[in-house]
Motif scaffolding. Structure first.
Motif, PDB file in Angstrom:
ATOM      1  N   MET A  81      86.153  11.272 -24.857  1.00 24.50           N
ATOM      2  CA  MET A  81      85.411  12.571 -25.387  1.00 24.50           C
ATOM      3  C   MET A  81      84.727  12.057 -26.645  1.00 24.50           C
ATOM      4  SD  MET A  81      85.329  14.984 -23.485  1.00 24.50           S
ATOM      5  CE  MET A  81      84.896  16.427 -24.414  1.00 24.50           C
TER       6      MET A  81
ATOM      7  N   GLU B   8      80.690  16.288 -31.095  1.00 26.69           N
ATOM      8  CA  GLU B   8      79.252  17.084 -30.909  1.00 26.69           C
ATOM      9  C   GLU B   8      78.284  16.402 -32.018  1.00 26.69           C
ATOM     10  OE1 GLU B   8      76.610  19.309 -29.141  1.00 26.69           O
ATOM     11  OE2 GLU B   8      78.853  19.152 -28.658  1.00 26.69           O
TER      12      GLU B   8
ATOM     13  N   ARG C  48      77.174  12.926 -30.391  1.00 25.94           N
ATOM     14  CA  ARG C  48      76.291  13.141 -29.411  1.00 25.94           C
ATOM     15  C   ARG C  48      74.968  13.684 -29.681  1.00 25.94           C
ATOM     16  NH1 ARG C  48      79.124  16.745 -24.852  1.00 25.94           N
ATOM     17  NH2 ARG C  48      79.840  17.899 -26.624  1.00 25.94           N
ATOM     18  N   LYS C  49      74.797  14.416 -30.909  1.00 24.62           N
ATOM     19  CA  LYS C  49      73.590  15.037 -31.271  1.00 24.62           C
ATOM     20  C   LYS C  49      72.973  13.920 -31.791  1.00 24.62           C
ATOM     21  CE  LYS C  49      71.757  18.808 -34.166  1.00 24.62           C
ATOM     22  NZ  LYS C  49      72.044  19.796 -34.886  1.00 24.62           N
TER      23      LYS C  49
ATOM     24  N   LYS D 273      71.477  11.464 -29.328  1.00 19.88           N
ATOM     25  CA  LYS D 273      70.219  12.090 -28.602  1.00 19.88           C
ATOM     26  C   LYS D 273      68.992  12.152 -29.423  1.00 19.88           C
ATOM     27  CE  LYS D 273      69.366  16.245 -25.903  1.00 19.88           C
ATOM     28  NZ  LYS D 273      69.752  17.494 -25.358  1.00 19.88           N
TER      29      LYS D 273
ATOM     30  N   LYS E 218      72.153  23.278 -16.981  1.00 16.96           N
ATOM     31  CA  LYS E 218      73.431  22.963 -16.634  1.00 16.96           C
ATOM     32  C   LYS E 218      73.923  21.457 -17.048  1.00 16.96           C
ATOM     33  CE  LYS E 218      74.164  25.953 -12.379  1.00 16.96           C
ATOM     34  NZ  LYS E 218      75.263  26.555 -12.708  1.00 16.96           N
ATOM     35  N   GLU E 219      73.308  21.032 -18.104  1.00 12.70           N
ATOM     36  CA  GLU E 219      73.426  19.943 -18.516  1.00 12.70           C
ATOM     37  C   GLU E 219      74.782  19.137 -18.909  1.00 12.70           C
ATOM     38  OE1 GLU E 219      71.450  17.111 -22.518  1.00 12.70           O
ATOM     39  OE2 GLU E 219      71.739  19.216 -22.689  1.00 12.70           O
ATOM     40  N   ASP E 220      75.787  20.461 -19.305  1.00 13.28           N
ATOM     41  CA  ASP E 220      77.228  19.849 -19.646  1.00 13.28           C
ATOM     42  C   ASP E 220      77.672  19.410 -18.252  1.00 13.28           C
ATOM     43  OD1 ASP E 220      76.561  20.554 -22.168  1.00 13.28           O
ATOM     44  OD2 ASP E 220      77.511  22.475 -22.165  1.00 13.28           O
ATOM     45  N   GLU E 221      77.235  19.803 -17.093  1.00 13.00           N
ATOM     46  CA  GLU E 221      77.916  19.587 -15.900  1.00 13.00           C
ATOM     47  C   GLU E 221      77.588  18.230 -15.509  1.00 13.00           C
ATOM     48  OE1 GLU E 221      77.215  22.559 -12.787  1.00 13.00           O
ATOM     49  OE2 GLU E 221      77.648  24.161 -14.175  1.00 13.00           O
TER      50      GLU E 221
ATOM     51  N   VAL F 197      77.483  14.187 -16.055  1.00 14.33           N
ATOM     52  CA  VAL F 197      78.306  13.310 -16.884  1.00 14.33           C
ATOM     53  C   VAL F 197      77.548  11.973 -16.945  1.00 14.33           C
ATOM     54  CG1 VAL F 197      80.420  12.027 -17.321  1.00 14.33           C
ATOM     55  CG2 VAL F 197      80.595  14.352 -16.317  1.00 14.33           C
TER      56      VAL F 197
ATOM     57  N   ARG G  69      70.845  10.280 -19.957  1.00 14.75           N
ATOM     58  CA  ARG G  69      70.934  11.703 -19.868  1.00 14.75           C
ATOM     59  C   ARG G  69      69.492  12.041 -19.530  1.00 14.75           C
ATOM     60  NH1 ARG G  69      72.875  12.321 -24.710  1.00 14.75           N
ATOM     61  NH2 ARG G  69      74.820  13.031 -23.896  1.00 14.75           N
TER      62      ARG G  69
END
Length: 254
Positions: free
Chosen positions: A169, A172, A175-176, A179, A208-211, A213, A226
């Motif tokens: 994991m 946040e 990841r931001k 991106k 549904k981006e969080d779904e 992987v 991504r």
């Protein structure tokens, strides 16, 4: 090297339903479940003379690629299109570079929604003739007084960022940052030329981006992918020039 002969066909509801449905799911990615994909496929197939499929083993097989244009104003009362209009409007409203799109969708103007997708390993050289044929088909339809005289074309596509693969994991913040810094890539090389002729363009995150992987989409490489949705808005008067640019860019040397 394998020689493959590609063939272009008009849509056939008796043959193409499952192939078009599969390609639509690929185009909408993880957000495909938000739409009536079957209803959208039926609507596409009902337009026998607008758009085309590409196949390699004859007409009776599933399409490897397709391209078409739907009149959003003409079909706005149909649920598959109404849901799509609402989705596109909300995505554009949240994306600064697409600020012109929501008002256009609500204006009552005839906007041509261009839907195009192909299998991942299909060569990009198939795109120029598909777009050229679409222009010819729309011109013929307009001459026959059919509702294809568009003010704008709105092309749906996908872009992607490469992101560092990590099975653990991430925070946040990391990841931001990744991106924001990652360069943008096109699934369809022709989109780069369409951008140059666009009145507005931009990418947006899938609902549904969080779904999705990124690590599950790795193809034996150190980077994950991504994906994002993409919209390209082109004024009708500039569409032919954009298609010519695609031809110049992607057509194989003679």
């Amino acid at each position: 090297m394998v020689n493959v002969e590609f063939e272009w066909f008009n849509f056939d509801p008796e043959i193409d339903f499952h192939g078009i449905k599969s390609l639509l799911r690929q185009l909408f990615d993880v957000d495909a479940t938000l739409f009536d994909i079957s209803g959208l496929a039926d609507l596409i197939l009902s337009q026998h003379t607008i758009g085309s499929t590409v196949k390699v083993d004859g007409k009776e097989t599933d399409a490897y690629a397709f391209l078409t244009a739907l009149n959003l104003q003409e079909h706005k009362s149909k649920k598959p299109v109404a849901d799509l209009i609402q989705y596109l409007g909300s995505k554009a409203q949240a994306t600064d570079s697409l600020a012109a799109v929501p008002a256009l969708l609500e204006s009552g103007k005839h906007v041509g929604l261009v839907l195009a997708e192909r299998l991942i390993n299909m060569p990009s050289e198939i795109a120029p003739p598909m777009y050229s044929m679409l222009i010819d088909e729309i011109e013929a339809a307009v001459e026959d007084k059919e509702p294809y005289e568009f003010s704008h074309y709105l092309i749906l596509s996908k872009t992607y960022h490469e992101v560092q693969s990590n099975l653990e994991m991430e925070t946040e913040r990391k990841r931001k940052k990744a991106k924001e810094e990652a360069p943008l890539f096109f699934f369809h090389p022709e989109d780069e030329k369409l951008y140059e002729h666009a009145a507005a363009y931009g990418s947006y995150p899938f609902t549904k981006e969080d779904e999705a992987v990124a690590d599950s989409k790795r193809a034996f490489q150190e980077m994950g992918v991504r994906t994002q949705g993409s919209m390209i808005l082109i004024e009708a008067g500039k569409f032919a020039g954009a298609v010519k640019a695609i031809n110049d860019y992607l057509s194989p040397p003679s």
